[in-house]
Design an enzyme around this catalytic site. Structure first.
Site, PDB file in Angstrom:
ATOM      1  N   ASP A  11       0.486   1.699  -1.741  1.00 31.09           N
ATOM      2  CA  ASP A  11       1.589   2.637  -1.562  1.00 31.09           C
ATOM      3  C   ASP A  11       1.321   3.410  -0.276  1.00 31.09           C
ATOM      4  O   ASP A  11       0.195   3.424   0.230  1.00 31.09           O
ATOM      5  CB  ASP A  11       1.675   3.598  -2.750  1.00 31.09           C
ATOM      6  CG  ASP A  11       2.838   4.576  -2.612  1.00 31.09           C
ATOM      7  OD1 ASP A  11       3.988   4.112  -2.503  1.00 31.09           O
ATOM      8  OD2 ASP A  11       2.612   5.795  -2.600  1.00 31.09           O
ATOM      9  N   TYR A  37       6.268   6.557   4.226  1.00 34.20           N
ATOM     10  CA  TYR A  37       6.927   5.415   4.843  1.00 34.20           C
ATOM     11  C   TYR A  37       8.444   5.589   4.903  1.00 34.20           C
ATOM     12  O   TYR A  37       9.109   4.972   5.720  1.00 34.20           O
ATOM     13  CB  TYR A  37       6.649   4.142   4.034  1.00 34.20           C
ATOM     14  CG  TYR A  37       5.285   3.508   4.225  1.00 34.20           C
ATOM     15  CD1 TYR A  37       4.264   4.123   4.963  1.00 34.20           C
ATOM     16  CD2 TYR A  37       5.004   2.271   3.651  1.00 34.20           C
ATOM     17  CE1 TYR A  37       3.028   3.524   5.105  1.00 34.20           C
ATOM     18  CE2 TYR A  37       3.763   1.657   3.799  1.00 34.20           C
ATOM     19  CZ  TYR A  37       2.776   2.290   4.516  1.00 34.20           C
ATOM     20  OH  TYR A  37       1.552   1.676   4.654  1.00 34.20           O
ATOM     21  N   GLY A  38       8.991   6.399   4.004  1.00 36.39           N
ATOM     22  CA  GLY A  38      10.435   6.429   3.759  1.00 36.39           C
ATOM     23  C   GLY A  38      11.315   6.817   4.920  1.00 36.39           C
ATOM     24  O   GLY A  38      12.507   6.535   4.902  1.00 36.39           O
ATOM     25  N   CYS A  98       5.552   0.626  -4.175  1.00 33.95           N
ATOM     26  CA  CYS A  98       6.271   1.513  -3.261  1.00 33.95           C
ATOM     27  C   CYS A  98       7.642   0.885  -3.037  1.00 33.95           C
ATOM     28  O   CYS A  98       7.729  -0.245  -2.552  1.00 33.95           O
ATOM     29  CB  CYS A  98       5.487   1.610  -1.942  1.00 33.95           C
ATOM     30  SG  CYS A  98       6.359   2.441  -0.595  1.00 33.95           S
ATOM     31  N   ASN A  99       8.698   1.585  -3.435  1.00 31.85           N
ATOM     32  CA  ASN A  99      10.043   1.034  -3.278  1.00 31.85           C
ATOM     33  C   ASN A  99      10.393   0.801  -1.812  1.00 31.85           C
ATOM     34  O   ASN A  99      11.052  -0.182  -1.459  1.00 31.85           O
ATOM     35  CB  ASN A  99      11.070   1.975  -3.917  1.00 31.85           C
ATOM     36  CG  ASN A  99      10.917   2.057  -5.417  1.00 31.85           C
ATOM     37  OD1 ASN A  99      10.077   2.801  -5.923  1.00 31.85           O
ATOM     38  ND2 ASN A  99      11.711   1.308  -6.142  1.00 31.85           N
ATOM     39  N   CYS A 156      11.821   5.941  -6.243  1.00 34.69           N
ATOM     40  CA  CYS A 156      10.587   6.060  -5.450  1.00 34.69           C
ATOM     41  C   CYS A 156       9.476   6.371  -6.434  1.00 34.69           C
ATOM     42  O   CYS A 156       9.635   7.251  -7.300  1.00 34.69           O
ATOM     43  CB  CYS A 156      10.733   7.177  -4.417  1.00 34.69           C
ATOM     44  SG  CYS A 156       9.201   7.593  -3.531  1.00 34.69           S
ATOM     45  N   HIS A 197       6.815   7.956  -6.088  1.00 37.34           N
ATOM     46  CA  HIS A 197       6.358   9.340  -5.979  1.00 37.34           C
ATOM     47  C   HIS A 197       7.132  10.245  -6.948  1.00 37.34           C
ATOM     48  O   HIS A 197       6.576  11.189  -7.519  1.00 37.34           O
ATOM     49  CB  HIS A 197       6.587   9.880  -4.566  1.00 37.34           C
ATOM     50  CG  HIS A 197       5.589   9.424  -3.542  1.00 37.34           C
ATOM     51  ND1 HIS A 197       5.611   8.158  -3.000  1.00 37.34           N
ATOM     52  CD2 HIS A 197       4.558  10.076  -2.937  1.00 37.34           C
ATOM     53  CE1 HIS A 197       4.634   8.049  -2.116  1.00 37.34           C
ATOM     54  NE2 HIS A 197       3.983   9.194  -2.052  1.00 37.34           N
TER      55      HIS A 197
END
EC number: 5.1.1.3
Length: 258
Positions: free
Chosen positions: A11, A43-44, A74-75, A182, A184
């Site tokens: 992730d 990353y998003g 991690c989406n 997500c 998170h």
């Protein structure tokens, strides 16, 4: 004695630990290597080519650990990199998928909010899924740039302040079903329910883990009476800050994750 199956989880930071927590509920012989790329998180908000490059590098690092499969926990990484990396690596590469389908099918005719990073919201696969489910009018996309970073910093007070206007809008629009797109955000469930107790929350963690274990020959694994029984794990965090290691331990061992 047969060695346990070794798999890698990756992730951009702390989010994939919510997936590791789900894995630890099962009673199966497994060794998990977790890599959190905190020096490059989140990353998003990066562009897709950068996310692909970062995800590829982490997968190479996990392969050095002799893992036999990798889950992009991690989406965002799944959206930007999974399809390409499946062609590049010889071991299976699994990814996350927002739990839009069960949310839509189990709540016919009701509006569903998808909380996710900007990259995930734009994912081609997501657009196709919406079309297949005829859910364009039902799905409310809510981009949350910066929210994953608050979780990586352990700033749950800041995360609640971030979410309050979003939740206010959802309440005003009568939306009570939320998909956490997500990994998170799974650590924010308690905050979400504190602000709107009637929210119905969906995340893709449980379904992903069942699919992963079944695909790897761990057919119909049982939930263990002792969490993590038979499962060993190692955390590799791309960080020089002790705080991140302390936060990871806290998130893995607390019931609420906050």
């Amino acid at each position: 004695m047969k060695e346990p199956l070794k798999i890698g989880l990756m992730d951009s930071g702390m989010g994939g630990l919510s997936v590791l927590k789900e894995i630890l509920k099962y009673e199966t012989e497994l060794e998990v290597i977790y890599f959190g790329d905190l020096k490059n998180s989140p990353y998003g908000e990066k562009n897709a080519s950068t996310i692909l490059e970062l995800t590829r590098d982490v997968c190479k690092r996990l392969i050095q650990e002799d893992v036999k499969a990798i889950l992009l926990a991690c989406n965002t990484a799944t959206s930007a990199a999974a399809e390409t990396l499946r062609k590049e690596f010889s071991i299976p590469i699994f990814g996350m998928e927002p739990a839009i389908k069960p949310a839509i099918l189990q709540n016919p005719g009701k509006r569903v909010a998808l909380l996710a990073t900007p990259v995930t919201q734009k994912e081609e696969k997501l657009q196709k899924l919406k079309k297949d489910l005829k859910a364009d009018d039902l799905l409310l996309p809510v981009s949350c740039p910066g929210l994953a970073g608050l979780v990586d910093r352990g700033d749950f007070i800041g995360a609640e302040e971030y979410l309050k206007p979003i939740l206010k809008k959802l309440r005003e629009e009568g939306v009570e079903i939320v998909v956490l797109g997500c990994t998170h955000y799974v650590f924010l469930k308690e905050i979400l329910l504190k602000n709107i107790p009637e929210l119905k929350l969906y995340d893709g963690n449980s379904g992903t883990i069942k699919h992963l274990l079944n695909s790897l020959g761990k057919k119909n694994p049982n939930l263990g009476s002792t969490e993590g029984e038979g499962i060993d794990y190692k955390l590799l965090l791309n960080s020089e800050e002790n705080f991140h290691f302390e936060l990871a331990d806290r998130l893995l061992n607390s019931k609420s994750g906050v």
